[in-house]
Design a protein around this motif. Structure first.
Motif, short mmCIF file in Angstrom:
data_model
loop_
_atom_site.label_atom_id
_atom_site.label_comp_id
_atom_site.label_asym_id
_atom_site.label_seq_id
_atom_site.Cartn_x
_atom_site.Cartn_y
_atom_site.Cartn_z
N GLY A 138 -12.65 35.26 -39.83
CA GLY A 138 -12.30 36.58 -40.32
C GLY A 138 -11.07 37.13 -39.61
O GLY A 138 -10.32 36.39 -38.97
N SER B 272 -12.26 42.65 -36.49
CA SER B 272 -12.39 43.53 -37.64
C SER B 272 -13.79 43.42 -38.23
O SER B 272 -14.58 42.54 -37.85
CB SER B 272 -11.34 43.17 -38.69
OG SER B 272 -10.03 43.33 -38.18
N ALA B 273 -14.11 44.31 -39.16
CA ALA B 273 -15.44 44.31 -39.79
C ALA B 273 -15.73 42.95 -40.42
O ALA B 273 -14.90 42.40 -41.14
CB ALA B 273 -15.51 45.41 -40.84
N GLY B 274 -16.90 42.42 -40.12
CA GLY B 274 -17.32 41.14 -40.68
C GLY B 274 -16.83 39.92 -39.95
O GLY B 274 -17.24 38.79 -40.28
N LYS C 68 -16.23 37.24 -36.73
CA LYS C 68 -16.98 36.69 -35.61
C LYS C 68 -16.05 35.85 -34.74
O LYS C 68 -15.04 35.35 -35.22
CB LYS C 68 -18.14 35.82 -36.13
CG LYS C 68 -19.18 36.58 -36.94
CD LYS C 68 -20.29 35.65 -37.42
CE LYS C 68 -21.32 36.40 -38.25
NZ LYS C 68 -22.39 35.49 -38.74
N LYS D 39 -19.06 41.94 -31.29
CA LYS D 39 -19.24 42.70 -32.52
C LYS D 39 -17.91 43.29 -33.00
O LYS D 39 -16.95 43.40 -32.24
CB LYS D 39 -20.27 43.81 -32.28
CG LYS D 39 -21.64 43.31 -31.89
CD LYS D 39 -22.60 44.48 -31.62
CE LYS D 39 -23.97 43.96 -31.20
NZ LYS D 39 -24.88 45.09 -30.90
N ALA D 40 -17.90 43.67 -34.27
CA ALA D 40 -16.71 44.31 -34.85
C ALA D 40 -16.32 45.54 -34.04
O ALA D 40 -17.18 46.34 -33.65
CB ALA D 40 -16.98 44.71 -36.29
#
Length: 256
Positions: free
Chosen positions: A213, A230-232, A234, A250-251
């Motif tokens: 991501g 960023s969101a989503g 890993k 985590k994001a």
């Protein structure tokens, strides 16, 4: 005899395109600032046993300087960035060379992906203890970005500016400090670098880390040079056997 630590800031920004829907590379210094800031807090190498070789993709910074310094009307924020630099330096590259000298890093300008491989292959006095990368990526590593002339979306650069997965195999594992004695993993700070890190680890017998991501460089000045997920997204570490290990970041959290 020194082991070699390579801090890759080789990939450069694109020319700022105000019509880019994703607004890539709003700041010229996204990829060079992280190692500079991090080195102010924690040494990036053991000065007794390692050297830092800082590889910079010079054409990207030359193009970006010309674009920013000429963008007073089309890109006023980027123009002001260049004007601020011009108060003390003649160009972005002049700034980078002087920052490297202040840290006793060995600055090396490169112009293509093959230059990166040639530099790594040329370090024969002793083994390479680590490679860090900052830049654009999509499985392969990109030296810069281009923009589509029709919709202005960011697209892959010319092939000479792509370090592909298939080219990792041209390097010799014997040139690198093996995973069981290395002090730290190799790290690829860029979007979608997980496949590159996986192949790098397996083919070269090292530990390597990369992202599944997107990663965000927007807060590097607030995080001491550290990017965030960023969101989503890993962050994974790979062993020399090619096995993935999610590090549980985590994001929104910084990636070290």
């Amino acid at each position: 005899m020194y082991e070699k630590y390579i801090c890759h800031s080789v990939w450069g920004p694109s020319i700022y395109e105000p019509r880019d829907p994703s607004r890539h590379d709003q700041s010229w210094d996204n990829f060079v600032t992280p190692p500079l800031l991090r080195s102010l807090k924690v040494p990036l190498h053991d000065a007794k046993t390692e050297e830092v070789h800082w590889l910079v993709h010079e054409p990207a910074y030359v193009s970006r300087w010309g674009s920013d310094i000429g963008g007073q009307k089309t890109a006023p924020t980027q123009y002001q960035h260049a004007i601020n630099v011009k108060k003390r330096f003649s160009s972005y590259l002049d700034l980078l060379k002087k920052r490297a000298a202040e840290r006793s890093w060995k600055y090396q300008g490169i112009s293509s992906a093959e230059d990166v491989l040639a530099h790594l292959k040329g370090l024969k006095a002793s083994r390479i203890s680590g490679v860090w990368f900052y830049g654009h990526a999509r499985d392969d590593l990109w030296l810069s970005l281009r923009h589509d002339s029709r919709d202005h979306e960011a697209i892959e650069p010319d092939s000479k500016d792509v370090l592909s997965l298939s080219r990792i195999g041209t390097l010799k594992a014997s040139s690198f400090v093996p995973h069981n004695t290395a002090k730290a993993p190799h790290k690829f700070f860029g979007c979608n670098t997980k496949p590159f890190a996986a192949n790098w680890a397996k083919l070269l017998g090292v530990y390597a880390e990369g992202a599944e991501g997107k990663v965000d460089f927007a807060r590097i000045h607030h995080n001491g040079g550290m990017v965030v997920l960023s969101a989503g997204a890993k962050w994974f570490q790979y062993s020399n056997a090619g096995f993935p290990f999610p590090l549980g970041i985590k994001a929104g959290e910084p990636v070290g």
